[in-house]
Design a protein around this motif. Structure first.
Motif, PDB file in Angstrom:
ATOM      1  N   LEU A 238      34.685  44.118  45.228  1.00 27.44           N
ATOM      2  CA  LEU A 238      35.047  45.204  44.311  1.00 27.44           C
ATOM      3  C   LEU A 238      36.439  44.991  43.753  1.00 27.44           C
ATOM      4  O   LEU A 238      36.681  45.158  42.547  1.00 27.44           O
ATOM      5  N   ASP A 239      37.381  44.603  44.615  1.00 28.60           N
ATOM      6  CA  ASP A 239      38.751  44.378  44.169  1.00 28.60           C
ATOM      7  C   ASP A 239      38.812  43.255  43.149  1.00 28.60           C
ATOM      8  O   ASP A 239      39.479  43.368  42.108  1.00 28.60           O
ATOM      9  N   ARG A 240      38.109  42.164  43.425  1.00 25.62           N
ATOM     10  CA  ARG A 240      38.111  41.033  42.500  1.00 25.62           C
ATOM     11  C   ARG A 240      37.441  41.382  41.175  1.00 25.62           C
ATOM     12  O   ARG A 240      37.863  40.929  40.103  1.00 25.62           O
ATOM     13  N   ALA A 241      36.375  42.179  41.230  1.00 28.30           N
ATOM     14  CA  ALA A 241      35.711  42.592  39.996  1.00 28.30           C
ATOM     15  C   ALA A 241      36.643  43.419  39.123  1.00 28.30           C
ATOM     16  O   ALA A 241      36.729  43.221  37.904  1.00 28.30           O
ATOM     17  N   CYS A 242      37.358  44.347  39.752  1.00 25.83           N
ATOM     18  CA  CYS A 242      38.284  45.195  39.000  1.00 25.83           C
ATOM     19  C   CYS A 242      39.462  44.395  38.460  1.00 25.83           C
ATOM     20  O   CYS A 242      40.064  44.769  37.450  1.00 25.83           O
ATOM     21  N   GLU A 243      39.792  43.312  39.117  1.00 19.52           N
ATOM     22  CA  GLU A 243      40.874  42.447  38.653  1.00 19.52           C
ATOM     23  C   GLU A 243      40.453  41.657  37.418  1.00 19.52           C
ATOM     24  O   GLU A 243      41.247  41.437  36.506  1.00 19.52           O
ATOM     25  N   ARG A 244      39.191  41.250  37.355  1.00 20.87           N
ATOM     26  CA  ARG A 244      38.758  40.321  36.313  1.00 20.87           C
ATOM     27  C   ARG A 244      38.454  40.984  34.977  1.00 20.87           C
ATOM     28  O   ARG A 244      38.614  40.360  33.933  1.00 20.87           O
ATOM     29  N   ALA A 245      37.977  42.218  34.982  1.00 23.39           N
ATOM     30  CA  ALA A 245      37.545  42.831  33.727  1.00 23.39           C
ATOM     31  C   ALA A 245      37.794  44.330  33.770  1.00 23.39           C
ATOM     32  O   ALA A 245      37.820  44.931  34.852  1.00 23.39           O
ATOM     33  N   PRO A 246      37.966  44.956  32.607  1.00 19.48           N
ATOM     34  CA  PRO A 246      38.110  46.413  32.576  1.00 19.48           C
ATOM     35  C   PRO A 246      36.897  47.099  33.199  1.00 19.48           C
ATOM     36  O   PRO A 246      35.748  46.712  32.928  1.00 19.48           O
ATOM     37  N   VAL A 247      37.135  48.115  34.014  1.00 17.37           N
ATOM     38  CA  VAL A 247      36.005  48.801  34.646  1.00 17.37           C
ATOM     39  C   VAL A 247      35.167  49.532  33.612  1.00 17.37           C
ATOM     40  O   VAL A 247      33.971  49.765  33.820  1.00 17.37           O
ATOM     41  N   ALA A 248      35.760  49.891  32.483  1.00 21.01           N
ATOM     42  CA  ALA A 248      34.992  50.524  31.413  1.00 21.01           C
ATOM     43  C   ALA A 248      33.964  49.571  30.812  1.00 21.01           C
ATOM     44  O   ALA A 248      33.055  49.999  30.102  1.00 21.01           O
ATOM     45  N   GLN A 249      34.089  48.309  31.109  1.00 19.85           N
ATOM     46  CA  GLN A 249      33.202  47.293  30.556  1.00 19.85           C
ATOM     47  C   GLN A 249      32.027  46.995  31.489  1.00 19.85           C
ATOM     48  O   GLN A 249      30.963  46.563  31.030  1.00 19.85           O
ATOM     49  N   VAL A 250      32.208  47.235  32.799  1.00 23.96           N
ATOM     50  CA  VAL A 250      31.213  46.751  33.767  1.00 23.96           C
ATOM     51  C   VAL A 250      30.754  47.805  34.763  1.00 23.96           C
ATOM     52  O   VAL A 250      29.863  47.522  35.582  1.00 23.96           O
ATOM     53  N   ALA A 251      31.295  49.014  34.740  1.00 23.23           N
ATOM     54  CA  ALA A 251      30.993  50.016  35.770  1.00 23.23           C
ATOM     55  C   ALA A 251      29.503  50.294  35.966  1.00 23.23           C
ATOM     56  O   ALA A 251      29.063  50.501  37.106  1.00 23.23           O
TER      57      ALA A 251
END
Length: 304
Positions: A238-251
């Motif tokens: 989860l931390d790495r996902a939030c680091e890589r891309a805006p959460v508005a893009q992938v939530a």
């Protein structure tokens, strides 16, 4: 030597950060499903939820110490945002506490989860308000489809009380804010983020353990250790996902947890898929496929 072919996920994350973040969120969802549907469901003795959570984060901290702390302990607690880190940690206590209180108020688990899965919509809203991230209309649509399908798949009943209606929303709020705060910490070291997530919960629950402790047998001790290890993997993803891309893009990818839970329950408990499950899985799968295909278009537009 070019090592990119040996690491296809890492290579994809570099070339297409949105898709890399989706894969990491899918890993988070799978690990979360394993924690709930495999390890948690097989505990033989009755433990309070607070003991399970305490054991999870005790193992989490021990693993971080073994993996990182023995070489450079200060890397674990080196942060420029101590207050923010500890505030975020509290949300990981609010979430399971809200779930337990919802069940104590008489709600069925299906009702709790049906209300909880508005969380991706909340994440989009908080990302827009707190981080200024741009949320395209069709990302809202994908999240709304997933939340609606989740409500149908959970087969909820009406909440039995006002607390039963409010507490699952509190649970969703705590998780949503945690995800958005994790995105806000993307410039902090991941090991520090993971350390403080566990430290706050561990410190708050430790004084309660003498009052709720039930000595686990060897079987349950192994399962509690598994919860901590796989839980750490989930939070790392989860931390790495939030680091890589805006959460508005992938939530909306978080809705893949529903598919993972269905698979885990089928594999571990032998529960048959219903027509509702299959139809819901198809809807979620199509929505996430659309989100995957649209990532390249998202990455060409300003994120904020």
């Amino acid at each position: 030597m070019d090592v990119a072919p040996l690491h296809p996920v890492a290579s994809l994350a570099q070339r297409a950060p949105g898709r890399g973040a989706m894969l990491l969120l899918a890993l988070f969802a799978l690990a979360w499903a394993v924690v709930e549907g495999v390890f948690g469901a097989r505990l033989q003795l009755h433990y309070s939820l607070m003991q399970v959570v305490w054991c999870r984060y005790a193992v989490h901290l021990a693993c971080l110490g073994l993996l990182v702390g023995w070489r450079a302990p200060s890397r674990l607690w080196r942060t420029r945002r101590l207050g923010f880190q500890l505030s975020r940690s509290l949300l990981m206590l609010v979430m399971p506490a809200s779930f337990a209180l919802s069940l104590a108020a008489g709600d069925r688990p299906g009702t709790v989860w049906a209300l909880f899965w508005v969380a991706p919509l909340m994440i989009l809203g908080f990302a827009r308000l707190a981080l200024g991230e741009r949320v395209p209309r069709w990302v809202w649509a994908v999240a709304a489809i997933g939340s609606g399908v989740a409500a149908v798949m959970a087969e909820p009943a009406l909440p039995r009380s006002l607390a039963g209606a409010v507490l699952p929303i509190v649970m969703a709020l705590s998780f949503s804010i945690y995800v958005v705060m994790t995105r806000a910490l993307r410039d902090e070291p991941v090991q520090a983020n993971l350390f403080f997530t566990a430290l706050g919960v561990f410190a708050l629950l430790t004084p309660l353990m003498p009052f709720v402790w039930v000595m686990p047998n060897l079987h349950d001790a192994a399962l509690l250790a598994g919860i901590g290890i796989v839980g750490l993997l989930a939070l790392w993803a989860l931390d790495r996902a939030c680091e890589r891309a805006p959460v508005a893009q992938v939530a909306p990818t978080l809705h893949v947890h529903l598919l993972c839970m269905a698979l885990v329950e089928w594999g571990a408990a032998g529960e048959a898929f219903t027509h509702r499950d299959l139809l819901g899985a198809a809807w979620i799968g199509l929505a996430l496929l659309a989100l995957w295909l649209w990532q390249s278009a998202l990455e060409r537009t300003p994120a904020t």
